[in-house]
Design an enzyme around this catalytic site. Structure first.
Site, PDB file in Angstrom:
ATOM      1  N   HIS A  77       0.822  -1.213   0.000  1.00  0.00           N
ATOM      2  CA  HIS A  77       0.000   0.000   0.000  1.00  0.00           C
ATOM      3  C   HIS A  77       0.855   1.262   0.000  1.00  0.00           C
ATOM      4  O   HIS A  77       0.543   2.230  -0.697  1.00  0.00           O
ATOM      5  CB  HIS A  77      -0.970  -0.002   1.181  1.00  0.00           C
ATOM      6  CG  HIS A  77      -1.915  -1.169   1.150  1.00  0.00           C
ATOM      7  ND1 HIS A  77      -2.659  -1.564   2.227  1.00  0.00           N
ATOM      8  CD2 HIS A  77      -2.218  -2.047   0.141  1.00  0.00           C
ATOM      9  CE1 HIS A  77      -3.393  -2.620   1.902  1.00  0.00           C
ATOM     10  NE2 HIS A  77      -3.136  -2.934   0.644  1.00  0.00           N
ATOM     11  N   HIS A 234      -9.497  -1.485  -4.905  1.00  0.00           N
ATOM     12  CA  HIS A 234      -8.357  -1.888  -4.084  1.00  0.00           C
ATOM     13  C   HIS A 234      -7.434  -2.853  -4.834  1.00  0.00           C
ATOM     14  O   HIS A 234      -6.215  -2.834  -4.633  1.00  0.00           O
ATOM     15  CB  HIS A 234      -8.796  -2.493  -2.746  1.00  0.00           C
ATOM     16  CG  HIS A 234      -7.614  -2.721  -1.858  1.00  0.00           C
ATOM     17  ND1 HIS A 234      -7.058  -1.714  -1.099  1.00  0.00           N
ATOM     18  CD2 HIS A 234      -6.819  -3.808  -1.688  1.00  0.00           C
ATOM     19  CE1 HIS A 234      -5.980  -2.174  -0.492  1.00  0.00           C
ATOM     20  NE2 HIS A 234      -5.811  -3.444  -0.824  1.00  0.00           N
ATOM     21  N   ASP A 238      -3.432  -2.414  -5.219  1.00  0.00           N
ATOM     22  CA  ASP A 238      -2.415  -3.443  -4.964  1.00  0.00           C
ATOM     23  C   ASP A 238      -1.518  -3.659  -6.193  1.00  0.00           C
ATOM     24  O   ASP A 238      -0.304  -3.798  -6.061  1.00  0.00           O
ATOM     25  CB  ASP A 238      -3.082  -4.780  -4.610  1.00  0.00           C
ATOM     26  CG  ASP A 238      -3.548  -4.843  -3.161  1.00  0.00           C
ATOM     27  OD1 ASP A 238      -3.058  -4.074  -2.322  1.00  0.00           O
ATOM     28  OD2 ASP A 238      -4.415  -5.704  -2.879  1.00  0.00           O
ATOM     29  N   HIS A 261      -1.775 -10.858  -5.386  1.00  0.00           N
ATOM     30  CA  HIS A 261      -0.354 -10.496  -5.243  1.00  0.00           C
ATOM     31  C   HIS A 261       0.593 -11.482  -5.909  1.00  0.00           C
ATOM     32  O   HIS A 261       1.558 -11.082  -6.554  1.00  0.00           O
ATOM     33  CB  HIS A 261       0.016 -10.348  -3.771  1.00  0.00           C
ATOM     34  CG  HIS A 261      -0.550  -9.111  -3.163  1.00  0.00           C
ATOM     35  ND1 HIS A 261      -0.231  -7.857  -3.597  1.00  0.00           N
ATOM     36  CD2 HIS A 261      -1.443  -8.940  -2.161  1.00  0.00           C
ATOM     37  CE1 HIS A 261      -0.887  -6.961  -2.876  1.00  0.00           C
ATOM     38  NE2 HIS A 261      -1.632  -7.596  -2.005  1.00  0.00           N
TER      39      HIS A 261
HETATM   40 ZN   LIG Z   1      -4.008  -4.452  -0.467  1.00  0.00          ZN
END
Ligand SMILES: [Zn+2]
Length: 292
Positions: A77, A234, A238, A261
């Site tokens: 973040h 969001h 990311d 991720h």
């Molecule tokens: Zn995140």
């Protein structure tokens, strides 16, 4: 070509670590051109950890950086805030092993950077633009890069079988004005059952209804959403943070479908490899498919 930037003055922020639950303070210091974003744990001052792909790994829904056995958790973040706002050089000193989770978004970091102000440095940014497409797929999850346009545009699609989330898709041009208003405020989200499983392993001790959107089986256990499609916003936040590990701003179009991720980092590695490899073969695309 814009000039590289750093902060005009040092600033600090304090919050709890998502996994430890302990208070942690982070200090952001100005840094010279071509320094990049570098983390220093103050308990290991001799081991700087650059925000680069070769220090990255993914761990329990977050991105971790490590060098010589010293690691820093939950970096995505703050890295997203730096990349989204065009902060190229900064030394981030940490009194602990992870970045504070704050409200689960990038907005507190964006506000902190604005409070410090930006200083232009006498060196241009060197963007990364490829001449061919790059694609990575794992089952029904995929990310595609196309070399198109002067800036970076991200399209992200998610599909969760949950009444509040469902299918969401959004396209955003990653520029500071767009980023700070449309992407930075979007908070991380998680399912209550996953949080319980993490806690059972001694993780997510700092996780609470104040630093994430928490979903239960039928709805939202935490407060109101900031955007109806806060979830897909969001995911873009990311991805911006994970792509910043390339070390220079990427130009082109990205289309991500149901990624996370681990796939973001794998994709960034494929981009870096394609960038290093001269385009000498007739095949103008690089495709990597891993079945799972
Ligand atoms: Zn995140």
């Amino acid at each position: 070509m814009r000039a590289q930037t750093t902060l005009r003055t040092g600033v600090s922020i304090e919050g709890v670590g998502l996994h430890s639950g302990h208070p942690v303070r982070a200090h952001f210091r100005p840094a010279p051109a071509n320094h990049g974003i570098v983390f220093i744990r103050l308990d290991h001052p001799a081991t700087p950890i650059p925000a680069r792909l070769d220090s990255a790994s993914t761990f329990d829904f977050a991105t971790t950086l490590a060098a010589d056995g010293v690691s820093i958790g939950t970096v995505e973040h703050v890295l997203s805030a730096a990349a989204g706002e065009g902060l190229d050089n900064c030394r981030i000193e940490l009194e602990g092993p992870e970045i504070p989770i704050l409200d689960g978004s990038a907005l507190p970091f964006v506000r902190l950077f604005h409070a410090a102000g930006f200083e232009r440095l006498e060196a241009p940014v060197q963007p990364m633009a490829l001449e061919r497409s790059v694609q990575i797929a794992r089952g029904d999850r995929s990310i595609v890069y196309r070399p198109d346009g002067p800036g970076l545009t991200i399209t992200y699609e998610i599909d969760f079988s949950h009444p509040v989330v469902g299918r969401q898709s959004l396209t955003v041009a990653i520029r500071p004005e767009e980023y700070s208003t449309r992407i930075a405020p979007a908070r991380t989200f998680g399912f209550a059952r996953d949080v319980e499983a993490l806690r059972a392993r001694g993780l997510a001790r700092g996780g609470s209804l104040h630093n994430a959107i928490v979903l239960d089986d039928s709805g939202i256990a935490s407060g109101p959403l900031r955007f109806r499609d806060e979830f897909v916003r969001h995911k873009i936040l990311d991805l911006v943070g994970d792509l910043s590990l390339l070390g220079r701003p990427l130009q082109g179009q990205i289309h991500a479908h149901k990624a996370g991720h681990a796939l973001h980092i794998e994709f960034a590695r494929a981009l870096a490899a394609a960038f290093r490899k001269p385009a000498i073969d007739l095949d103008d695309s690089v495709t990597s498919a891993v079945s799972s």
